[in-house]
Enzyme design. Sequence first.
Site: not given
Ligand code: NAD
Length: 504
Positions: A157, A181, A184, A234, A289, A388
């Site tokens: 997000f 994808k 959401e 994450s 991040c 985090e």
């Molecule tokens: P998230 O892991 O909740 O979601 C990421 C994606 O995974 C979304 O598209 C979501 O629909 C999907 N998803 C969520 N739950 C799932 C599940 N149980 N099974 C399969 N898919 C699932 O992450 P977020 O909250 O949207 O983003 C924030 C996180 O992203 C933070 O931890 C941040 O550090 C990390 N991030 C990392 C970088 C990097 O380059 N290292 C960059 C940006 C964000």
Amino acid sequence: MNTHTIDHPPRVPLLIQGEWVESRTSTWRDVVNPATQEVLARVPFATADEVAAAVASAQAAFKSWRKTPIGTRSRIFLKLQQLIREQMDDLAATLTAEQGKTLADAQGDVFRGLEVVEHAANVGTLQMGEFAQNVAGGVDTYTVQQPLGVCVGITPFNFPAMIPLWMFPMAIACGNTFVLKPSEQNPLVTMKLVRLALQAGVPPGVLNVVHGGEDVVNALCDHPQVRAISFVGSTAVGTHVYRRASLAGKRAQCMMGAKNHAVVLPDAHKEQALNQLLGAAFGAAGQRCMAASVAVLVGDARAWLPELAAKAQALRVGAGRDNPDVGPLVSCAAKERVLGLIERGVQDGARLVLDGRGVMVPCYPRGNFVGPTILAGVTPDMAVYEQEIFGPVLVIVEVDTLDEAIALVNANPHGNGTALFTQSGAAARRFQEDIDVGQVGINVPIPVPVPLFSFTGSRGSKLGDLGPYGKQVVQFYTQTQTITQRWFDDAASIGKVHTTISLK
Ligand code: NAD
């Protein structure tokens, strides 16, 4: 998650085979403005059949796309970068409405993605292979970088413009087709970028979009025709995606969570160091991040804490569209989580030097606001250090020496980014050499590389060898085919059978 039957607010479509398709799912989620709680749209959780249709569309398009000339593919991204520039204000406004970050920061989000589009228009030379003549008598060997097939992008997000643009332009420019994808929570700006990509000339089926959560992601990880998955999000979900996709024989690169330390030496330029540190800690409400979420004050730099807190207190909190310093958190759930962690920090014995929990923003009583918060006296065993926080919370750890600071950073499982503030070249060089973190800033608080390089987070922040964008992602999105060839121009081997393996 809500199930709706009415037709308003607008439903976000899927993109399959170049057509905007309304999902037949019964599961929808509201896309909500984090400053006002206004429902902007509803996003579907696509059905298994819809996911399969998107992959099938990409698989069918790959047949001709892989043979489309590199120059033709590149020119689409030349056009896309122009369209994105023309639409910058609208894209940023959409991003701010659904994600919350300030308009200026939303422009930055689009711009950092735009840089990758510019690079995607230029990656012809990175797709070149190698050639060696006479590896044996009259035998030549050469390699070509072939596209893989259907590639998938799963995005978070917090950068709904930049991160999708890390992925599909480079994959498509390399001759792959793509299923995206988006998050959401805020898919609207991503969908606008996808529309612009079609307008720029991406043919039907080359780029497809499905929406959803766990089930859709799992279906993509399992699908036999998907060849590679790029994930950003994450650590828990990224680890799951990496394992599941790898088990199914796919390439996977997962960029995940972080805990980034900014180390401040007492010889740093105080004013610059504090300003940079605060921007990196509280910009985007800490939802980056690469946010500087831990400040390590070394020796006499400890004395700068009151000034740091005073500057943080002066930051303006407000709705992103009014361009304050700090916008709202993305959701009510995110706000609750951050408030819970601040409370936990206090219970664990941290000192609340600045408390942003009670912040009120006039005209936006329902916004997910948390003001800049600073917790000092933090030790590595506390939850606020281990987790985090992903909110506008800076934790302070105090140490005596640079060596102690380096040991602290290296003992942390994450390796996304780190920064050192100093005026000493010798200290900077030692820090760079001894620190086990993939991206290092010297007096640069958020060292995210431009696309001439790649994003190179390491250790617990990344699974997979190759990073997104830049040279590394061209390797990720292509496979090397090695061809050994011989053209007979004499009668030397006629009538002889060679049963040895040597080529001479
Ligand atoms: P998230 O892991 O909740 O979601 C990421 C994606 O995974 C979304 O598209 C979501 O629909 C999907 N998803 C969520 N739950 C799932 C599940 N149980 N099974 C399969 N898919 C699932 O992450 P977020 O909250 O949207 O983003 C924030 C996180 O992203 C933070 O931890 C941040 O550090 C990390 N991030 C990392 C970088 C990097 O380059 N290292 C960059 C940006 C964000």
